[in-house]
Design a protein around this motif. Structure first.
Motif, PDB file in Angstrom:
ATOM      1  N   MET A   1       0.842  -1.195   0.000  1.00 20.04           N
ATOM      2  CA  MET A   1       0.000   0.000   0.000  1.00 20.04           C
ATOM      3  C   MET A   1       0.875   1.243   0.000  1.00 20.04           C
ATOM      4  SD  MET A   1      -1.384   0.013   3.948  1.00 20.04           S
ATOM      5  CE  MET A   1      -1.621  -1.762   3.922  1.00 20.04           C
ATOM      6  N   THR A   2       0.326   2.363  -0.449  1.00 22.66           N
ATOM      7  CA  THR A   2       1.092   3.608  -0.549  1.00 22.66           C
ATOM      8  C   THR A   2       0.459   4.694   0.316  1.00 22.66           C
ATOM      9  OG1 THR A   2      -0.212   4.471  -2.397  1.00 22.66           O
ATOM     10  CG2 THR A   2       1.653   3.023  -2.943  1.00 22.66           C
TER      11      THR A   2
ATOM     12  N   THR B   1      -0.334   7.578  -0.757  1.00 24.16           N
ATOM     13  CA  THR B   1      -1.422   8.151  -1.558  1.00 24.16           C
ATOM     14  C   THR B   1      -2.714   7.362  -1.368  1.00 24.16           C
ATOM     15  OG1 THR B   1       0.111   9.006  -3.210  1.00 24.16           O
ATOM     16  CG2 THR B   1      -2.184   8.735  -3.889  1.00 24.16           C
ATOM     17  N   GLN B   2      -2.605   6.039  -1.375  1.00 21.52           N
ATOM     18  CA  GLN B   2      -3.791   5.211  -1.166  1.00 21.52           C
ATOM     19  C   GLN B   2      -4.406   5.471   0.212  1.00 21.52           C
ATOM     20  OE1 GLN B   2      -1.967   1.403  -1.941  1.00 21.52           O
ATOM     21  NE2 GLN B   2      -2.944   1.214  -3.952  1.00 21.52           N
TER      22      GLN B   2
ATOM     23  N   TYR C   1      -6.406   8.538   0.171  1.00 26.21           N
ATOM     24  CA  TYR C   1      -7.718   8.313  -0.453  1.00 26.21           C
ATOM     25  C   TYR C   1      -8.686   7.708   0.559  1.00 26.21           C
ATOM     26  CZ  TYR C   1      -5.428   8.945  -5.027  1.00 26.21           C
ATOM     27  OH  TYR C   1      -4.739   9.446  -6.107  1.00 26.21           O
TER      28      TYR C   1
ATOM     29  N   LEU D   1      -9.832   6.735  -7.719  1.00 22.79           N
ATOM     30  CA  LEU D   1      -9.850   6.624  -6.259  1.00 22.79           C
ATOM     31  C   LEU D   1     -10.449   5.299  -5.818  1.00 22.79           C
ATOM     32  CD1 LEU D   1     -10.515   9.248  -3.608  1.00 22.79           C
ATOM     33  CD2 LEU D   1     -12.141   7.366  -3.702  1.00 22.79           C
TER      34      LEU D   1
ATOM     35  N   GLN E   1      -7.990   2.372  -6.361  1.00 24.71           N
ATOM     36  CA  GLN E   1      -6.874   2.333  -5.417  1.00 24.71           C
ATOM     37  C   GLN E   1      -7.315   1.835  -4.038  1.00 24.71           C
ATOM     38  OE1 GLN E   1      -3.662   2.735  -6.149  1.00 24.71           O
ATOM     39  NE2 GLN E   1      -4.289   3.015  -8.281  1.00 24.71           N
ATOM     40  N   ILE E   2      -8.496   2.240  -3.613  1.00 20.71           N
ATOM     41  CA  ILE E   2      -9.005   1.753  -2.328  1.00 20.71           C
ATOM     42  C   ILE E   2      -9.314   0.265  -2.409  1.00 20.71           C
ATOM     43  CG2 ILE E   2     -10.962   1.874  -0.726  1.00 20.71           C
ATOM     44  CD1 ILE E   2     -10.993   4.883  -1.142  1.00 20.71           C
TER      45      ILE E   2
ATOM     46  N   LYS F   1      -7.744  -1.845  -4.207  1.00 24.07           N
ATOM     47  CA  LYS F   1      -6.456  -2.540  -4.173  1.00 24.07           C
ATOM     48  C   LYS F   1      -6.003  -2.782  -2.733  1.00 24.07           C
ATOM     49  CE  LYS F   1      -4.331  -1.311  -8.603  1.00 24.07           C
ATOM     50  NZ  LYS F   1      -3.171  -0.633  -9.253  1.00 24.07           N
ATOM     51  N   ILE F   2      -6.189  -1.770  -1.873  1.00 27.17           N
ATOM     52  CA  ILE F   2      -5.817  -1.935  -0.460  1.00 27.17           C
ATOM     53  C   ILE F   2      -6.675  -3.019   0.172  1.00 27.17           C
ATOM     54  CG2 ILE F   2      -5.776  -0.844   1.812  1.00 27.17           C
ATOM     55  CD1 ILE F   2      -5.061   1.738   0.596  1.00 27.17           C
TER      56      ILE F   2
END
Length: 313
Positions: free
Chosen positions: A1-2, A4-5, A8, A32, A35-36, A38-39
């Motif tokens: 995870m980043t 930035t994520q 978000y 957005l 990316q969420i 993905k987490i």
């Protein structure tokens, strides 16, 4: 995870809406959401319950958001450390100010501050104390100016000045003839108050709390502005109390109705408050220095008795 994520995730947790969160983060809503997702896939959990309107955090999501705030704050601290090392004072700074301070204090320091620190972009909001505390803790404000002490372990306070209460007494009132007054001179049932939610109101209630508390129930007229309270007092509907800086701009005819308290004068403590993370501390220090400099000449009272805005139960 980043990082930035995680930002978000925090944006969705704040707005409870993917579209609004995307606008705040300056990305498209699909970006957005992806990316969420993905987490969530990486952790094999659901952070948000999308079946509810507005969107709600799941139980595990609440814990993740709490930790994400810490991670994002610490990441921001890296840039903060670099800027401090370079002596750079600039960037966006979100400042909250309570309504009973904003109209008098802001014009006193804003022009000086923006001239001295042109690289700082101040974003100023007028908020009550409760809103300020929530936004400071959520990371939506960098600092605020409010009446203190607040007694919150997550917030630091730097006292800027002490501002005495001044009574506004119309000519038809029994204590108009007195040059100076005491708290006991006030008829608690006559005092006109600001609406509930203003800490200045709570300060007045604390000031008078030891006098006929049963009388507090008979307050009938409450307003959102000092100007209205003054007009009501002039109509013979009671008396009111004003912060000292507000009295400086009154008409000469109205200043004749002001009565100062005998020493020690009851006063409120006004502070610059900010999260204990101390992000952007160089801008906080610049604000403190600027405000202290301009207020020093306006308020010369030394012997004051601090009245807390916290209404004791």
């Amino acid at each position: 995870m980043t990082i930035t994520q995680l930002k978000y995730v925090l944006a969705v947790a704040e707005h409870k809406n993917f579209t609004q969160a995307a606008e705040k983060c300056f990305v498209t809503q699909p970006t957005l959401s992806m990316q969420i997702q993905k987490i969530e896939e990486e952790l094999n959990i659901q952070i948000f319950d999308r079946t509810k309107k507005p969107i709600q955090l799941t139980d595990i999501g609440q814990k993740i958001v709490s930790q994400a705030k810490n991670i994002v704050n610490e990441a921001d601290r890296i840039q903060d450390i670099v800027e401090q090392q370079k002596g750079f004072i600039g960037g966006e700074f979100r400042l909250g100010i309570i309504p009973t301070i904003m109209p008098t204090l802001l014009p006193m320091f804003l022009n000086n501050f923006i001239k001295k620190y042109p690289k700082v972009k101040l974003i100023i909001e007028e908020l009550n104390t409760e809103e300020i505390i929530i936004k400071l803790k959520n990371g939506n404000l960098d600092a605020a100016i409010a009446a203190t002490p607040l007694e919150d372990e997550k917030i630091k306070e730097i006292v800027l000045y002490f501002e005495p209460f001044v009574a506004y007494i119309p000519e038809n009132n029994a204590i108009y003839q007195k040059e100076e007054i005491e708290i006991d001179d006030l008829n608690i049932n006559e005092i006109l108050l600001l609406q509930d939610g203003h800490c200045f109101r709570d300060g007045i209630l604390n000031l008078c709390k030891n006098r006929n508390e049963a009388g507090l129930k008979s307050f009938q007229i409450e307003s959102g502005s000092f100007e209205t309270l003054i007009k009501l007092a002039d109509e013979g509907l009671g008396t009111t109390l004003l912060p000292y800086l507000h009295t400086l701009d009154l008409k000469d005819s109205d200043k004749l109705k002001l009565r100062h308290f005998k020493e020690p004068k009851p006063a409120r403590e006004v502070s610059l408050i900010y999260p204990k993370s101390e992000l952007k501390i160089q801008i906080i220090d610049a604000l403190r220095s600027t405000i202290s400099g301009v207020v020093k000449g306006a308020i010369v009272f030394q012997n004051v008795q601090i009245v807390s805005p916290l209404l004791k139960k």
